[in-house]
Write a protein that holds these residues in place. Structure first.
Motif, short mmCIF file in Angstrom:
data_model
loop_
_atom_site.label_atom_id
_atom_site.label_comp_id
_atom_site.label_asym_id
_atom_site.label_seq_id
_atom_site.Cartn_x
_atom_site.Cartn_y
_atom_site.Cartn_z
N ALA A 294 0.85 -1.19 0.00
CA ALA A 294 0.00 0.00 0.00
C ALA A 294 0.88 1.24 0.00
O ALA A 294 2.06 1.18 0.37
CB ALA A 294 -0.92 0.01 1.22
N VAL A 295 0.30 2.33 -0.42
CA VAL A 295 0.99 3.62 -0.37
C VAL A 295 0.50 4.35 0.88
O VAL A 295 -0.70 4.54 1.07
CB VAL A 295 0.70 4.46 -1.62
N ILE A 296 1.44 4.73 1.75
CA ILE A 296 1.10 5.44 2.98
C ILE A 296 1.57 6.89 2.84
O ILE A 296 2.74 7.14 2.56
CB ILE A 296 1.78 4.78 4.20
N GLU A 297 0.64 7.80 3.04
CA GLU A 297 1.00 9.21 2.97
C GLU A 297 1.99 9.54 4.10
O GLU A 297 1.78 9.15 5.25
CB GLU A 297 -0.25 10.08 3.10
N HIS A 298 3.05 10.22 3.74
CA HIS A 298 4.13 10.55 4.69
C HIS A 298 4.69 9.27 5.32
O HIS A 298 5.07 9.24 6.48
CB HIS A 298 3.64 11.49 5.78
N GLY A 299 4.74 8.22 4.52
CA GLY A 299 5.16 6.91 5.02
C GLY A 299 6.56 6.90 5.60
O GLY A 299 6.80 6.30 6.65
N THR A 300 7.50 7.56 4.93
CA THR A 300 8.89 7.58 5.41
C THR A 300 8.98 8.28 6.76
O THR A 300 9.73 7.86 7.65
CB THR A 300 9.81 8.25 4.39
N VAL A 301 8.22 9.36 6.91
CA VAL A 301 8.22 10.08 8.18
C VAL A 301 7.71 9.17 9.30
O VAL A 301 8.30 9.11 10.39
CB VAL A 301 7.34 11.35 8.09
N ILE A 302 6.62 8.46 9.04
CA ILE A 302 6.06 7.56 10.04
C ILE A 302 7.07 6.49 10.43
O ILE A 302 7.28 6.21 11.62
CB ILE A 302 4.77 6.91 9.51
N VAL A 303 7.72 5.90 9.43
CA VAL A 303 8.69 4.84 9.70
C VAL A 303 9.84 5.35 10.56
O VAL A 303 10.21 4.73 11.56
CB VAL A 303 9.25 4.26 8.38
#
Length: 248
Positions: free
Chosen positions: A208-217
């Motif tokens: 899935a594509v997560i908005e602001h995914g890298t920030v969350i990780v």
């Protein structure tokens, strides 16, 4: 010295320890801020980007070593060092993803062995936290089954399918042993680490594509490492009993 004086002395000692620990953690906070300020995830992989990304975990390792002594290199400090290696490798995910995952797997093994040590033992005889062990393993197994079709479509499925399986097992074991310690920072750190890795896997394997995914990780990852490191320091000091988990 009467009971009231002893209690006041203990409070002052805890306050002094917290202040000293915070000062030791300042370089970690600065390095983490530098990572997000420079925002290296959006840039082409480079040694500079890898160094910036790895610095917070290495600085946490220094803190743990300075507080707990050189023997901690075989415990949480060692796990943080291997985590930094993993951070370095994952700057180039197309070339060194397997290497990074292996480094983090070793880190979880170090954490797990540490959580089994006597200084993490709890006097509580409560059995209800043990109910979380099978639940956590069921969630981990279910997530791996869900991820399996996407792993088969990824490059190098012959390595990724068993590799991710072993990794899921190790991080789930780490989380279960953290719950066993009944120490708040340690438990939260391990669970937040799992959340971070789930977020990463969903994105890396195109689930899935997560908005602001890298920030969350990265926010959850650095928070998890901070909590695990602080939990290890507190375990040595014997000041971090998870008081809510008393005898049932």
């Amino acid at each position: 010295m009467d009971i009231l004086e002893t209690d006041a002395y203990d409070r002052r000692q805890r306050r002094n320890m917290s202040c000293a620990l915070f000062l030791h953690l300042v370089p970690f906070f600065l390095a983490t801020c530098a990572y997000f300020y420079l925002w290296t995830p959006e840039s082409v992989g480079s040694s500079f980007a890898a160094g910036v990304k790895s610095a917070p975990s290495l600085l946490l390792a220094v803190v743990v070593l300075s507080w707990n002594g050189p023997h901690s290199v075989l415990g949480v400090a060692g796990g943080l060092i291997f985590s930094a290696v993993g951070d370095f490798c994952l700057v180039w995910p197309d070339q060194t993803f397997i290497h990074g995952m292996a480094a983090f797997a070793v880190a979880h093994l170090f954490y797990s062995l540490t959580f089994l040590s006597s200084r993490y033992s709890s006097e509580s005889s409560s059995k209800w936290p043990r109910l979380f062990y099978p639940i956590l393993f069921l969630i981990g197994g279910g997530f791996y089954v869900y991820l399996y079709p996407y792993l088969q479509k990824a490059p190098n499925p012959d390595l990724l399918v068993p590799g991710v399986g072993v990794y899921v097992l190790l991080i789930t074991l780490m989380g279960s042993l953290a719950i066993r310690t009944r120490r708040l920072a340690t438990v939260l750190g391990s669970l937040v680490f799992i959340v971070s890795d789930v977020s990463l896997a969903v994105q890396v394997f195109n689930v899935a594509v997560i908005e602001h995914g890298t920030v969350i990780v990265m926010v959850t990852y650095y928070l998890a490492q901070l909590l695990i490191a602080v939990g290890d320091v507190k375990a040595v000091e014997g000041k971090d009993d998870f008081s809510k988990w008393k005898r049932a």
